[in-house]
Design a protein around this motif. Structure first.
Motif, PDB file in Angstrom:
ATOM      1  N   VAL A  87      39.933  43.326  65.621  1.00  0.00           N
ATOM      2  CA  VAL A  87      39.599  43.916  64.320  1.00  0.00           C
ATOM      3  C   VAL A  87      40.787  43.759  63.372  1.00  0.00           C
ATOM      4  O   VAL A  87      41.919  44.077  63.746  1.00  0.00           O
ATOM      5  N   ASN A  88      40.532  43.242  62.161  1.00  0.00           N
ATOM      6  CA  ASN A  88      41.609  43.010  61.198  1.00  0.00           C
ATOM      7  C   ASN A  88      42.210  44.316  60.689  1.00  0.00           C
ATOM      8  O   ASN A  88      41.538  45.350  60.634  1.00  0.00           O
ATOM      9  N   GLY A  89      43.450  44.226  60.272  1.00  0.00           N
ATOM     10  CA  GLY A  89      44.085  45.286  59.501  1.00  0.00           C
ATOM     11  C   GLY A  89      44.155  44.851  58.041  1.00  0.00           C
ATOM     12  O   GLY A  89      43.295  44.100  57.575  1.00  0.00           O
ATOM     13  N   THR A 108      44.838  42.219  50.949  1.00  0.00           N
ATOM     14  CA  THR A 108      44.109  41.247  51.753  1.00  0.00           C
ATOM     15  C   THR A 108      43.745  41.846  53.109  1.00  0.00           C
ATOM     16  O   THR A 108      44.535  42.582  53.706  1.00  0.00           O
ATOM     17  N   GLY A 109      42.529  41.544  53.519  1.00  0.00           N
ATOM     18  CA  GLY A 109      42.045  41.966  54.839  1.00  0.00           C
ATOM     19  C   GLY A 109      42.070  40.822  55.839  1.00  0.00           C
ATOM     20  O   GLY A 109      41.628  40.984  56.977  1.00  0.00           O
ATOM     21  N   LYS A 110      42.599  39.693  55.392  1.00  0.00           N
ATOM     22  CA  LYS A 110      42.661  38.536  56.305  1.00  0.00           C
ATOM     23  C   LYS A 110      43.986  38.585  57.054  1.00  0.00           C
ATOM     24  O   LYS A 110      44.861  37.716  56.917  1.00  0.00           O
ATOM     25  N   VAL A 111      44.116  39.663  57.809  1.00  0.00           N
ATOM     26  CA  VAL A 111      45.374  40.038  58.450  1.00  0.00           C
ATOM     27  C   VAL A 111      45.053  40.505  59.859  1.00  0.00           C
ATOM     28  O   VAL A 111      44.126  41.292  60.039  1.00  0.00           O
TER      29      VAL A 111
HETATM   30  C1  LIG Z   1      39.748  38.721  59.386  1.00  0.00           C
HETATM   31  O1  LIG Z   1      40.772  37.753  59.271  1.00  0.00           O
HETATM   32  C2  LIG Z   1      40.331  36.427  59.405  1.00  0.00           C
HETATM   33  C3  LIG Z   1      41.542  35.504  59.294  1.00  0.00           C
HETATM   34  O2  LIG Z   1      42.548  35.925  60.179  1.00  0.00           O
HETATM   35  C4  LIG Z   1      39.324  36.080  58.317  1.00  0.00           C
HETATM   36  O3  LIG Z   1      38.823  34.784  58.545  1.00  0.00           O
HETATM   37  C5  LIG Z   1      38.200  37.071  58.312  1.00  0.00           C
HETATM   38  O4  LIG Z   1      37.383  36.857  57.196  1.00  0.00           O
HETATM   39  C6  LIG Z   1      38.743  38.501  58.261  1.00  0.00           C
HETATM   40  N1  LIG Z   1      37.663  39.443  58.343  1.00  0.00           N
HETATM   41  C7  LIG Z   1      37.440  40.333  57.392  1.00  0.00           C
HETATM   42  C8  LIG Z   1      36.293  41.264  57.651  1.00  0.00           C
HETATM   43  O5  LIG Z   1      38.126  40.434  56.384  1.00  0.00           O
END
Ligand SMILES: *[C@@H]1O[C@H](CO)[C@@H](O)[C@H](O)[C@H]1NC(C)=O
Ligand SMILES: *[C@@H]1O[C@H](CO)[C@@H](O)[C@H](O)[C@H]1NC(C)=O
Ligand SMILES: *[C@@H]1O[C@H](CO)[C@@H](O)[C@H](O)[C@H]1NC(C)=O
Length: 402
Positions: A87-89, A108-111
């Motif tokens: 699960v992302n932080g 950013t949630g892409k973490v």
């Molecule tokens: C979680 O992070 C990944 C990249 O590490 C990204 O591709 C994905 O969209 C992210 N998920 C959300 C729910 O933001």
């Protein structure tokens, strides 16, 4: 007309006082309020110190864990400890105005999950984040863009649990440290008993993995700090053989280890252990553990969590650095709260802000810049709500705006 010299003198003094008052801002992250709290420390010669909360912002995801302040751009980078390997932080960049009022610049949630620490590298152009529960290191280009992708993510694995299987069931990066040359990012990994090392490509912020350094098995390296000749008084005009030492706290063996760092002409940096010290008069009491480590000149400070040595409050340990880089224990003083997860020394070196997690207070303690000795609490403020042990609750980090 009635004239009183005494009255006029009193008024004169009173009126001149505000001119001597100084104010400095601090930021505290809090796990359970999910906020960054802006604190204001005011000092005047007549009234002494007073600490108050002047604003706060609901930001930095679910579990704000760590904030870095970039004074050059007045930007804060806040890591959210929410999430894990699946699960992302999140990561949030915020602007601080002159009064420390915060506004979000980008989120950013892409973490990866479990962000616990971050550091600027590549001359402030990039950020590296350590992910404890996420067993990863991630990097971002700055200024952070809304919903930005990471530049790189390094995911770590452990084939068999470590010496302490409860805490070392997986890799747990706990900090990102930039070395004094700016050419390497180091990551103490509490779960894997490693200091991971990454070489920085300064042209594009790319990291490449160097061989990791095998830390003492069962040590659980948590945080570290570098000492270089620049920290010493330069008695002679020129320093001939520059010395670089890395001091690391082990959360699981409760020792501070010292490593002489060398830089071969080619390749990655090298470690040589020169000392291990228990930063305490005896072994730590059952249930107590080391947390933060900081350095000023030739003094190293380590927080001791849950030793309850000062009327129920915990301790800060002071060690003095010998010329050869080894450490000598000096004394413990009160952290003025429970579970000092973090503390930060101001630039002048005369105050220490202690972030006690469970009592959820910030205690401002005096420091003698000449001797390094820590003294009395001069201001104290509860921020948010206190926390329970072994939860993501309470005050998580503290930083000076300077
Ligand atoms: C979680 O992070 C990944 C990249 O590490 C990204 O591709 C994905 O969209 C992210 N998920 C959300 C729910 O933001
Ligand atoms: C570090 O530990 C690993 C795994 O136990 C081992 O394979 C490697 O040889 C060690 N490295 C050094 C330099 O001792
Ligand atoms: C370093 O210096 C201290 C204090 O002078 C001394 O006690 C210690 O033996 C020295 N250690 C080494 C490895 O030289």
């Amino acid at each position: 007309m009635f004239y009183s010299p005494l009255l006029s003198l009193t008024l004169g003094l009173y009126v001149s006082l505000p001119a001597t008052a100084t104010t400095i801002t601090l930021y505290a992250t809090h796990y359970s309020t999910s906020r960054i709290h802006t604190l204001s420390l005011t000092h005047s010669s007549s009234a002494g110190y007073s600490l108050s909360e002047t604003s706060s912002l609901d930001t930095c995801g679910t579990y704000p864990s760590w904030v870095t302040f970039d004074a050059a751009t007045r930007t804060l980078y806040c890591s959210d400890e929410y999430g894990d390997g699946k699960v992302n932080g999140s990561l949030t960049a915020l602007r601080a105005d002159g009064e420390g009022v915060l506004t979000e610049l980008a989120v950013t949630g892409k973490v990866p999950g479990g962000g616990v620490h971050n550091v600027l590298f590549g001359e402030g152009g990039f950020l590296a984040v350590a992910h404890y529960a996420g067993s990863a290191l991630s990097t971002y280009a700055l200024p952070l863009q809304e919903n930005a992708d990471s530049l790189q993510v390094f995911e770590f694995e452990l084939s068999t649990p470590g010496t302490n299987p409860d805490r070392q069931e997986a890799p747990h990066p706990h900090q990102t440290i930039l070395d004094p040359t700016g050419k390497f990012v180091l990551v103490p990994d509490l779960g894997a008993d490693l200091i991971r090392v990454f070489a920085v490509d300064e042209s594009n912020g790319g990291l490449s993995a160097c061989p990791s350094f095998n830390y003492t098995l069962g040590g659980g390296p948590r945080h570290g700090v570098f000492w270089t000749e620049e920290n010493a008084l330069k008695i002679r005009g020129r320093v001939s053989s520059a010395q670089t030492i890395l001091y690391v706290v082990g959360e699981l063996n409760n020792e501070v280890e010292a490593f002489a760092i060398s830089y071969p002409a080619k390749g990655c940096l090298a470690f040589r252990q020169i000392d291990t010290e228990v930063p305490y008069p005896e072994d730590l009491p059952e249930g107590a553990s080391l947390g933060e480590i900081r350095l000023a000149d030739n003094n190293v400070y380590v927080s001791v969590r849950m030793d309850a040595a000062f009327d129920g409050d915990d301790s800060l340990a002071h060690l003095r650095r010998n010329r050869n880089g080894t450490l000598a224990f000096e004394e413990t003083t009160s952290s003025y709260g429970v579970l000092p997860r973090t503390f930060a020394i101001n630039k002048a070196g005369d105050l220490v802000a202690v972030g006690n997690q469970l009592s959820s207070n910030v205690a401002i303690v005096t420091r003698d810049p000449a001797t390094g000795a820590l003294g009395e609490v001069v201001a104290d403020l509860q921020v948010g709500v206190p926390g329970e042990p072994n939860t993501l609750e309470g005050l998580s980090s503290i930083v000076w705006d300077e």
